[in-house]
Write a protein that holds these residues in place. Structure first.
Motif: not given
Ligand code: ZN
Ligand code: 1SD
Length: 251
Positions: A83-87, A95-97, A188-190, A108-110
């Protein structure tokens, strides 16, 4: 004409299911066939925490089915990999969404993969049903009771490429009380932005404090040997075109 005619084939990928997206709740359709999602994280084993230059990542032992997500839109269990985070740099985005155009402070992405159909995570990451990512919004307010376990470890992974042991952390403590969700097919968002993700985004956020989020902003995008120091923040991708996709709702 002595010159042969050269035919150049230009290859490009047509993007049809990119992530994240803006979720508009009243445009999502309730699907009575969607069962609840079940997270079997009981015997879950975290291994380490690292700074990969994009985010802070907690990795899990994924050599067997000890920690899986199942149910909901998924045909079989998917194994937890990390898991990881975006901020953001301020609490108002990160957030991404987004929900009806509104951002949360963090997401948070699991990340789970389909070990029933694919042999490795990398193979799954390029398949249309290879990954299942559970997205959880982080709202700002009171301190989160368990997030300190992660934020206390961040000073160890300040620089890109740093990694340290992080055992026995069960991400169950980071879940909101309700597991109602939206689901749609995305990517994926990256980079490489593979269109391989069944997204499951929880409707209810968890609450963390500004002070706790501030600790994430002390991480760096840059490595220890680099002269410049770039603060790790705004590591989120903006919403992408829906392109006719349908978002389904669990309730
Ligand atoms: Zn992510
Ligand atoms: O950003 C992550 C990336 O770090 C990696 O974990 C990838 C899976 O290999 O997933 C993306 S994301 O789409 O979960 N943001």
């Amino acid at each position: 004409n002595s010159h042969a005619h050269a035919l150049n084939t230009v290859m490009f990928t047509v993007e049809i299911r990119q992530s994240p997206i803006d979720i508009v709740p009243h445009q999502a359709s309730r699907d009575p066939n969607l069962s609840q999602i079940v997270l079997n994280y009981d015997r879950c084993t975290s291994i380490n925490i690292s700074n990969n230059g994009h985010s802070v990542v907690v990795e899990f032992d994924d050599t067997d089915d000890r920690s899986v997500i199942q149910g909901g839109p998924l045909d079989n269990p998917y194994r937890l990999k990390q898991f990881h985070f975006h901020w953001g740099e301020k609490g108002c985005e990160g957030s991404e969404h987004t929900v009806s155009g509104n951002s949360y402070a963090s997401e948070l992405h699991l990340v789970h993969w389909n070990a029933v159909k694919y042999k490795t995570f990398d193979e799954a990451a390029t398949a249309p049903d290879g990954l299942a990512v559970l997205g959880i919004f982080l709202d700002t307010g009171d301190d989160h009771r368990w997030l300190h376990t992660i934020t206390d470890a961040l000073y160890m992974v300040k620089f890109k490429g740093s990694i340290t042991d992080f055992k026995d952390f069960n991400p169950k403590c980071l879940l909101p009380s309700s597991l109602h969700y939206w689901t749609y097919l995305g990517s994926l968002t990256t980079p490489p932005l593979h269109e391989s993700v069944i997204w499951i985004v929880l409707k209810d956020p968890i609450t963390v404090s500004e002070k706790q989020l501030g600790k994430f902003r002390m991480l760096l995008f840059t490595g220890e040997e680099e002269d410049q120091r770039l603060r790790m923040e705004n590591n989120f991708r903006p919403p992408q075109p829906l392109k006719g996709r349908k978002v389904r709702s669990s309730n």
